[in-house]
Design a protein around this motif. Structure first.
Motif, mmCIF file in Angstrom:
data_model
loop_
_atom_site.group_PDB
_atom_site.id
_atom_site.type_symbol
_atom_site.label_atom_id
_atom_site.label_comp_id
_atom_site.label_asym_id
_atom_site.label_seq_id
_atom_site.Cartn_x
_atom_site.Cartn_y
_atom_site.Cartn_z
ATOM 1 N N PHE A 10 30.032 47.497 107.515
ATOM 2 C CA PHE A 10 30.448 46.140 107.861
ATOM 3 C C PHE A 10 31.931 45.961 107.566
ATOM 4 O O PHE A 10 32.451 46.513 106.593
ATOM 5 C CB PHE A 10 29.701 45.100 107.014
ATOM 6 N N THR A 11 32.596 45.165 108.410
ATOM 7 C CA THR A 11 33.942 44.692 108.123
ATOM 8 C C THR A 11 33.782 43.392 107.340
ATOM 9 O O THR A 11 32.999 42.526 107.725
ATOM 10 C CB THR A 11 34.720 44.436 109.430
ATOM 11 N N VAL A 12 34.488 43.289 106.233
ATOM 12 C CA VAL A 12 34.467 42.074 105.419
ATOM 13 C C VAL A 12 35.629 41.207 105.898
ATOM 14 O O VAL A 12 36.771 41.656 105.930
ATOM 15 C CB VAL A 12 34.613 42.422 103.918
ATOM 16 N N ASP A 13 35.315 39.982 106.295
ATOM 17 C CA ASP A 13 36.327 39.057 106.832
ATOM 18 C C ASP A 13 36.427 37.842 105.917
ATOM 19 O O ASP A 13 35.526 37.009 105.878
ATOM 20 C CB ASP A 13 35.935 38.637 108.245
ATOM 21 N N VAL A 14 37.530 37.789 105.155
ATOM 22 C CA VAL A 14 37.749 36.693 104.213
ATOM 23 C C VAL A 14 39.086 36.041 104.531
ATOM 24 O O VAL A 14 40.130 36.672 104.405
ATOM 25 C CB VAL A 14 37.742 37.203 102.748
ATOM 26 N N ALA A 15 39.026 34.800 104.979
ATOM 27 C CA ALA A 15 40.236 34.019 105.275
ATOM 28 C C ALA A 15 41.201 34.786 106.180
ATOM 29 O O ALA A 15 42.399 34.818 105.936
ATOM 30 C CB ALA A 15 40.919 33.593 103.980
ATOM 31 N N GLY A 16 40.652 35.425 107.209
ATOM 32 C CA GLY A 16 41.481 36.164 108.152
ATOM 33 C C GLY A 16 41.874 37.556 107.706
ATOM 34 O O GLY A 16 42.459 38.312 108.473
ATOM 35 N N GLN A 17 41.569 37.910 106.478
ATOM 36 C CA GLN A 17 41.827 39.276 105.995
ATOM 37 C C GLN A 17 40.602 40.120 106.348
ATOM 38 O O GLN A 17 39.502 39.872 105.869
ATOM 39 C CB GLN A 17 42.047 39.262 104.480
ATOM 40 N N VAL A 24 23.752 37.970 99.736
ATOM 41 C CA VAL A 24 25.006 38.267 100.435
ATOM 42 C C VAL A 24 25.311 37.180 101.458
ATOM 43 O O VAL A 24 24.434 36.763 102.219
ATOM 44 C CB VAL A 24 24.914 39.644 101.144
ATOM 45 N N ASN A 25 26.557 36.707 101.473
ATOM 46 C CA ASN A 25 27.002 35.748 102.475
ATOM 47 C C ASN A 25 27.261 36.514 103.779
ATOM 48 O O ASN A 25 28.357 37.035 103.998
ATOM 49 C CB ASN A 25 28.260 35.018 102.007
ATOM 50 N N GLN A 26 26.241 36.578 104.613
ATOM 51 C CA GLN A 26 26.312 37.360 105.852
ATOM 52 C C GLN A 26 27.390 36.859 106.802
ATOM 53 O O GLN A 26 27.877 37.614 107.639
ATOM 54 C CB GLN A 26 24.946 37.366 106.557
ATOM 55 N N ALA A 27 27.801 35.601 106.670
ATOM 56 C CA ALA A 27 28.840 35.047 107.542
ATOM 57 C C ALA A 27 30.183 35.745 107.328
ATOM 58 O O ALA A 27 31.058 35.684 108.193
ATOM 59 C CB ALA A 27 28.987 33.550 107.298
ATOM 60 N N VAL A 47 36.973 44.985 97.704
ATOM 61 C CA VAL A 47 35.879 44.095 97.289
ATOM 62 C C VAL A 47 35.472 44.533 95.877
ATOM 63 O O VAL A 47 34.960 45.621 95.676
ATOM 64 C CB VAL A 47 34.674 44.175 98.245
ATOM 65 N N LYS A 48 35.752 43.689 94.908
ATOM 66 C CA LYS A 48 35.495 44.025 93.505
ATOM 67 C C LYS A 48 34.134 43.497 93.069
ATOM 68 O O LYS A 48 33.773 42.362 93.409
ATOM 69 C CB LYS A 48 36.584 43.420 92.598
ATOM 70 N N VAL A 49 33.409 44.323 92.345
ATOM 71 C CA VAL A 49 32.141 43.886 91.755
ATOM 72 C C VAL A 49 32.414 43.612 90.275
ATOM 73 O O VAL A 49 32.877 44.478 89.553
ATOM 74 C CB VAL A 49 31.040 44.936 91.943
ATOM 75 N N VAL A 50 32.147 42.367 89.876
ATOM 76 C CA VAL A 50 32.450 41.911 88.518
ATOM 77 C C VAL A 50 31.230 41.203 87.920
ATOM 78 O O VAL A 50 30.339 40.758 88.651
ATOM 79 C CB VAL A 50 33.666 40.959 88.512
ATOM 80 N N ASP A 51 31.230 41.095 86.588
ATOM 81 C CA ASP A 51 30.138 40.376 85.894
ATOM 82 C C ASP A 51 30.232 38.884 86.154
ATOM 83 O O ASP A 51 31.242 38.332 86.354
ATOM 84 C CB ASP A 51 30.209 40.604 84.396
ATOM 85 N N VAL A 74 36.422 39.012 96.897
ATOM 86 C CA VAL A 74 37.748 39.331 97.413
ATOM 87 C C VAL A 74 38.599 38.136 97.015
ATOM 88 O O VAL A 74 38.370 37.022 97.503
ATOM 89 C CB VAL A 74 37.758 39.529 98.942
ATOM 90 N N GLY A 75 39.509 38.357 96.087
ATOM 91 C CA GLY A 75 40.282 37.244 95.548
ATOM 92 C C GLY A 75 39.336 36.268 94.878
ATOM 93 O O GLY A 75 38.550 36.645 94.012
ATOM 94 N N ASP A 76 39.354 35.001 95.330
ATOM 95 C CA ASP A 76 38.480 33.971 94.771
ATOM 96 C C ASP A 76 37.216 33.758 95.604
ATOM 97 O O ASP A 76 36.400 32.904 95.288
ATOM 98 C CB ASP A 76 39.227 32.638 94.671
ATOM 99 N N THR A 77 37.062 34.516 96.675
ATOM 100 C CA THR A 77 35.909 34.339 97.563
ATOM 101 C C THR A 77 34.753 35.228 97.122
ATOM 102 O O THR A 77 34.898 36.446 97.018
ATOM 103 C CB THR A 77 36.293 34.663 99.023
ATOM 104 N N VAL A 78 33.607 34.600 96.881
ATOM 105 C CA VAL A 78 32.402 35.338 96.496
ATOM 106 C C VAL A 78 31.668 35.764 97.768
ATOM 107 O O VAL A 78 31.303 34.924 98.597
ATOM 108 C CB VAL A 78 31.483 34.473 95.606
ATOM 109 N N ILE A 79 31.446 37.066 97.900
ATOM 110 C CA ILE A 79 30.751 37.610 99.070
ATOM 111 C C ILE A 79 29.270 37.793 98.778
ATOM 112 O O ILE A 79 28.431 37.629 99.642
ATOM 113 C CB ILE A 79 31.411 38.924 99.498
#
Length: 100
Positions: free
Chosen positions: A55-62, A32-35, A96-100, A5-10
């Motif tokens: 699951f709800t994905v929580d990245v930097a308050g988003q 997976v970063n379960q946090a 949440v984008k899946v990229v190479d 999500v953006g620059d955050t790797v999940i």
């Protein structure tokens, strides 16, 4: 491959460790970063995979509701269809984008 999500790797793992099911990449639980995931109460049961855990994905308050999911205890017949055990593997959707 990475789920981001953006620059955050999940999640991050080599492609050979992922499983592709119905066009979605499923990441091994250890990758997976379960946090960044919070269990969601949204119910769903796939007719051939079994009961789903969203699951709800929580990245930097988003907070991205139900943008990740897994099957903690898939139906045993699903293993035959997929070709391997995908218990607790995590897939992602939309933002949440899946990229190479």
């Amino acid at each position: 491959m990475k789920a981001v999500v953006g620059d955050t790797v999940i999640a991050q793992a080599p492609q050979e460790d992922l499983i592709q099911i119905e066009g979605n990449w499923y990441f091994p639980p250890s990758s997976v970063n379960q946090a960044l995931l919070e269990k969601s109460p949204t119910p769903y049961t796939c007719p051939w995979k079994g009961e789903c855990q969203y699951f709800t994905v929580d990245v930097a308050g988003q907070r991205l509701q139900d943008r990740a999911w897994s099957y903690p205890e898939p139906y045993p017949t699903a293993f035959d269809r997929v070709g391997k055990d995908f218990s607790n593997y995590v897939a992602f959707w939309k933002e949440v984008k899946v990229v190479d």
